[in-house]
Design a protein around this motif. Structure first.
Motif, mmCIF file in Angstrom:
data_model
loop_
_atom_site.group_PDB
_atom_site.id
_atom_site.type_symbol
_atom_site.label_atom_id
_atom_site.label_comp_id
_atom_site.label_asym_id
_atom_site.label_seq_id
_atom_site.Cartn_x
_atom_site.Cartn_y
_atom_site.Cartn_z
ATOM 1 N N GLY A 157 59.030 46.694 32.962
ATOM 2 C CA GLY A 157 59.696 46.267 34.198
ATOM 3 C C GLY A 157 60.288 47.426 34.967
ATOM 4 O O GLY A 157 60.143 47.515 36.193
ATOM 5 N N ALA A 158 60.969 48.327 34.272
ATOM 6 C CA ALA A 158 61.597 49.464 34.948
ATOM 7 C C ALA A 158 60.552 50.389 35.568
ATOM 8 O O ALA A 158 60.736 50.892 36.687
ATOM 9 C CB ALA A 158 62.454 50.247 33.955
ATOM 10 N N GLU A 159 59.447 50.600 34.854
ATOM 11 C CA GLU A 159 58.418 51.480 35.393
ATOM 12 C C GLU A 159 57.723 50.865 36.608
ATOM 13 O O GLU A 159 57.434 51.551 37.590
ATOM 14 C CB GLU A 159 57.381 51.826 34.316
ATOM 15 N N MET A 160 57.451 49.569 36.550
ATOM 16 C CA MET A 160 56.823 48.922 37.697
ATOM 17 C C MET A 160 57.768 48.900 38.900
ATOM 18 O O MET A 160 57.350 49.089 40.043
ATOM 19 C CB MET A 160 56.388 47.506 37.329
ATOM 20 N N ALA A 161 59.056 48.685 38.635
ATOM 21 C CA ALA A 161 60.031 48.707 39.734
ATOM 22 C C ALA A 161 60.055 50.086 40.392
ATOM 23 O O ALA A 161 60.190 50.207 41.617
ATOM 24 C CB ALA A 161 61.417 48.333 39.215
ATOM 25 N N ALA A 162 59.915 51.143 39.585
ATOM 26 C CA ALA A 162 59.933 52.494 40.143
ATOM 27 C C ALA A 162 58.723 52.756 41.028
ATOM 28 O O ALA A 162 58.796 53.562 41.959
ATOM 29 C CB ALA A 162 59.997 53.524 39.019
ATOM 30 N N THR A 163 57.605 52.088 40.760
ATOM 31 C CA THR A 163 56.420 52.280 41.610
ATOM 32 C C THR A 163 56.585 51.615 42.971
ATOM 33 O O THR A 163 55.762 51.835 43.863
ATOM 34 C CB THR A 163 55.139 51.731 40.945
ATOM 35 N N LEU A 164 57.621 50.793 43.120
ATOM 36 C CA LEU A 164 57.855 50.106 44.388
ATOM 37 C C LEU A 164 58.803 50.875 45.302
ATOM 38 O O LEU A 164 58.984 50.518 46.457
ATOM 39 C CB LEU A 164 58.409 48.701 44.135
ATOM 40 N N ALA A 165 59.429 51.925 44.777
ATOM 41 C CA ALA A 165 60.363 52.716 45.588
ATOM 42 C C ALA A 165 59.588 53.782 46.361
ATOM 43 O O ALA A 165 58.713 54.448 45.793
ATOM 44 C CB ALA A 165 61.403 53.371 44.693
ATOM 45 N N PRO A 166 59.892 53.977 47.639
ATOM 46 C CA PRO A 166 59.208 55.040 48.393
ATOM 47 C C PRO A 166 59.480 56.393 47.748
ATOM 48 O O PRO A 166 60.607 56.684 47.345
ATOM 49 C CB PRO A 166 59.845 54.947 49.789
ATOM 50 N N LEU A 177 39.596 73.064 34.744
ATOM 51 C CA LEU A 177 40.441 71.899 35.014
ATOM 52 C C LEU A 177 39.558 70.719 35.396
ATOM 53 O O LEU A 177 38.685 70.847 36.256
ATOM 54 C CB LEU A 177 41.423 72.181 36.153
ATOM 55 N N ILE A 178 39.799 69.575 34.747
ATOM 56 C CA ILE A 178 39.138 68.322 35.117
ATOM 57 C C ILE A 178 40.211 67.362 35.605
ATOM 58 O O ILE A 178 40.967 66.807 34.807
ATOM 59 C CB ILE A 178 38.401 67.699 33.921
ATOM 60 N N ASP A 179 40.327 67.205 36.910
ATOM 61 C CA ASP A 179 41.218 66.191 37.487
ATOM 62 C C ASP A 179 40.343 64.959 37.696
ATOM 63 O O ASP A 179 39.816 64.734 38.775
ATOM 64 C CB ASP A 179 41.811 66.713 38.795
ATOM 65 N N ALA A 180 40.200 64.170 36.652
ATOM 66 C CA ALA A 180 39.148 63.156 36.591
ATOM 67 C C ALA A 180 39.390 61.994 37.546
ATOM 68 O O ALA A 180 40.541 61.600 37.779
ATOM 69 C CB ALA A 180 39.037 62.614 35.157
ATOM 70 N N PRO A 181 38.321 61.421 38.098
ATOM 71 C CA PRO A 181 38.477 60.167 38.860
ATOM 72 C C PRO A 181 39.068 59.113 37.938
ATOM 73 O O PRO A 181 38.698 59.021 36.761
ATOM 74 C CB PRO A 181 37.045 59.825 39.276
ATOM 75 N N CYS A 182 40.006 58.326 38.453
ATOM 76 C CA CYS A 182 40.725 57.402 37.576
ATOM 77 C C CYS A 182 41.179 56.176 38.353
ATOM 78 O O CYS A 182 40.914 56.045 39.552
ATOM 79 C CB CYS A 182 41.933 58.102 36.943
ATOM 80 N N SER A 183 41.894 55.298 37.683
ATOM 81 C CA SER A 183 42.363 54.049 38.296
ATOM 82 C C SER A 183 43.439 54.285 39.348
ATOM 83 O O SER A 183 43.704 53.412 40.181
ATOM 84 C CB SER A 183 42.920 53.126 37.213
ATOM 85 N N GLY A 184 44.093 55.445 39.320
ATOM 86 C CA GLY A 184 45.120 55.757 40.319
ATOM 87 C C GLY A 184 46.428 55.007 40.136
ATOM 88 O O GLY A 184 47.248 54.978 41.054
ATOM 89 N N THR A 185 46.664 54.423 38.960
ATOM 90 C CA THR A 185 47.902 53.658 38.763
ATOM 91 C C THR A 185 49.152 54.522 38.927
ATOM 92 O O THR A 185 50.211 54.015 39.263
ATOM 93 C CB THR A 185 47.913 53.012 37.369
ATOM 94 N N GLY A 186 49.014 55.821 38.705
ATOM 95 C CA GLY A 186 50.170 56.695 38.863
ATOM 96 C C GLY A 186 50.556 56.960 40.297
ATOM 97 O O GLY A 186 51.640 57.480 40.562
ATOM 98 N N THR A 187 49.691 56.608 41.244
ATOM 99 C CA THR A 187 49.959 56.899 42.665
ATOM 100 C C THR A 187 50.484 55.698 43.428
ATOM 101 O O THR A 187 50.614 55.759 44.650
ATOM 102 C CB THR A 187 48.677 57.400 43.366
ATOM 103 N N TRP A 188 50.772 54.595 42.736
ATOM 104 C CA TRP A 188 51.088 53.362 43.444
ATOM 105 C C TRP A 188 52.308 53.464 44.344
ATOM 106 O O TRP A 188 52.363 52.824 45.393
ATOM 107 C CB TRP A 188 51.293 52.229 42.445
ATOM 108 N N ARG A 189 53.320 54.233 43.959
ATOM 109 C CA ARG A 189 54.503 54.306 44.836
ATOM 110 C C ARG A 189 54.161 55.041 46.128
ATOM 111 O O ARG A 189 54.749 54.788 47.171
ATOM 112 C CB ARG A 189 55.667 54.988 44.117
#
Length: 438
Positions: free
Chosen positions: A151-160, A312-324
């Motif tokens: 919950g805390a991590e998902m809430a953090a993805t909602l903050a600008p 360096l391999i910055d692999a194509p991914c789901s992008g879940t870390g970029t949601w905020r």
């Protein structure tokens, strides 16, 4: 907000939802065609757009509860009622049908506003995933990843997010750049983890940052800066950025090398590579070559097997870390499907590993927070790849030992104040020396 800007937001939201491109690309094109909007107007439109994107699931839940269609106009009405607490008469005055303003409300829209009157955005009956704006495909893997902290991590993805900058050490120093930004009245502070980063707390027009045009600074999240630091490229070395994209990490790596040595920025997308080359020239970096690949197994890889000190391999991914930062991305499920995406990452990792010379370093990174794209990917690679071993972060970059005392770099918005990033450093064994073989 004045009615004309509400209509501009509706127009932009409609384009974002119908275009295949990310929201930032759509907004750039949209504003190029709307010269009537000044910087302040654009800022207001963007702010409301991202509010609507960040609250999409909750607004959609309310609309479904009222049997109303989930479309941009209804979502805006629901936000004005639930998010801003405006009553029906206030909203009716905004939707007055004047030129360039939203058309007058229909009977069904008025009924919707009456039904929403007095309610708040959060409702006790709302499922947790909806309240946290987590798409159904990502709920299980993210719960696995975070457990009680989900919950805390998902809430953090909602903050600008804040605006993070990286200084170009070829052209400037962080302290000098901080002083210039602070003299402009900006709340600029050093980033807590990256030695090259600056964090701006407020939103501002990027036109005010002249350093972006001169190449003195680049926009780059602190987490992305740390990934580049893990490469630890030295002047005179040969380095590959295998999935370079528009070149943000390539820029950081080339600057680490003080413009000495050779960096090859590879990608399968020619447009991204052209942008990459433009950024290198602006930054005053001359040790970078771009290389278009047909696929992860392009013949160029075989021809240069064992030829690079760092890969360096910055692999194509789901992008879940970029949601905020990219709230529209959470509603774009991985195009290939998660299982196929993980398979592609494994193929890229296995192919690019061939480029690492004995004794060299391979860095695998994603902007994902899903275990199967990250830790599990590394475990599978090491099990199948003799000659590589995991190098913990404190050994890879001793300067990060205090901040990241772990085997992997695993950053999240709630814990670190960055985008979600993962990186693992893999060291290739050196060839045995003649004395070792004796």
């Amino acid at each position: 907000m004045i009615p004309t800007l509400l209509q501009a937001t509706l127009d932009l939201l409609t384009e974002v939802e119908t275009a295949a491109r990310p929201a930032d690309a759509v907004t750039s094109a949209f504003f190029r065609g709307r010269r009537d909007l000044d910087d302040r107007d654009r800022g207001a439109v963007l702010e409301l757009l991202y509010v609507l994107l960040r609250h999409r699931a909750r607004l959609g839940w309310w609309l479904a509860r009222q049997d109303a269609q989930d479309k941009p106009r209804n979502r805006l009405l629901a936000w004005l009622a639930l998010g801003e607490g405006q009553n029906p008469s206030q909203i009716q005055r905004l939707f007055d049908g004047a030129p360039f303003a939203p058309s007058a409300l229909t009977a069904a829209e008025n009924a919707l506003l009456e039904a929403l009157k007095g309610h708040r955005l959060r409702h006790p009956d709302m499922p947790e995933a909806v309240a946290l704006e987590c798409p159904a495909w990502a709920v299980a893997p993210l719960q696995q990843r975070f457990g009680a902290a989900f919950g805390a991590e998902m809430a953090a993805t909602l903050a600008p997010p804040p605006l993070d900058l990286r200084i170009n050490p070829i052209k400037t120093a962080r302290e000098a750049t901080l002083r210039r930004l602070q003299a402009m009245g900006l709340r600029a502070q050093p980033t807590p983890l990256s030695p090259l980063g600056i964090r701006l707390a407020e939103r501002l027009s990027l036109a005010r940052l002249s350093g972006l045009k001169t190449g003195d600074i680049e926009i780059q999240d602190e987490g992305s800066q740390l990934v580049a630091l893990l490469v630890d490229a030295k002047p005179g070395e040969r380095v590959v950025d295998f999935c370079a994209g528009a070149g943000g990490k390539t820029l950081a790596i080339a600057a680490q090398m003080k413009n000495k040595g050779h960096v090859v920025a590879c990608d399968v997308n020619e447009t991204r590579l052209k942008r990459c080359a433009e950024r290198h020239r602006r930054a005053g970096l001359h040790n970078v070559e771009t290389r278009l690949l047909a696929s992860e197994t392009d013949r160029w890889v075989k021809r240069h097997k064992g030829g690079f000190d760092r890969v360096l391999i910055d692999a194509p991914c789901s992008g879940t870390g970029t949601w905020r930062r990219n709230p529209d991305a959470r509603w774009r499920a991985p195009e290939l499907g998660l299982e196929n995406l993980v398979s592609l990452q494994a193929r890229i990792l296995a192919s690019a590993a061939r480029l690492v010379k004995p004794g060299g370093r391979l860095v695998y990174a994603t902007c994902s927070m899903l275990p199967d794209e990250n830790e599990a990917q590394i475990t599978r690679f090491l099990a199948a790849s003799a000659g590589f071993r995991l190098l913990p972060v404190p050994k890879a970059v001793p300067e990060l030992a205090g901040a990241i005392p772990s085997d992997h770099l695993s950053l999240t918005p709630a814990r670190h104040g960055t985008d979600g990033f993962f990186a693992a450093v893999l060291q290739r064994d050196a060839l045995p020396t003649p004395s070792d073989q004796a």
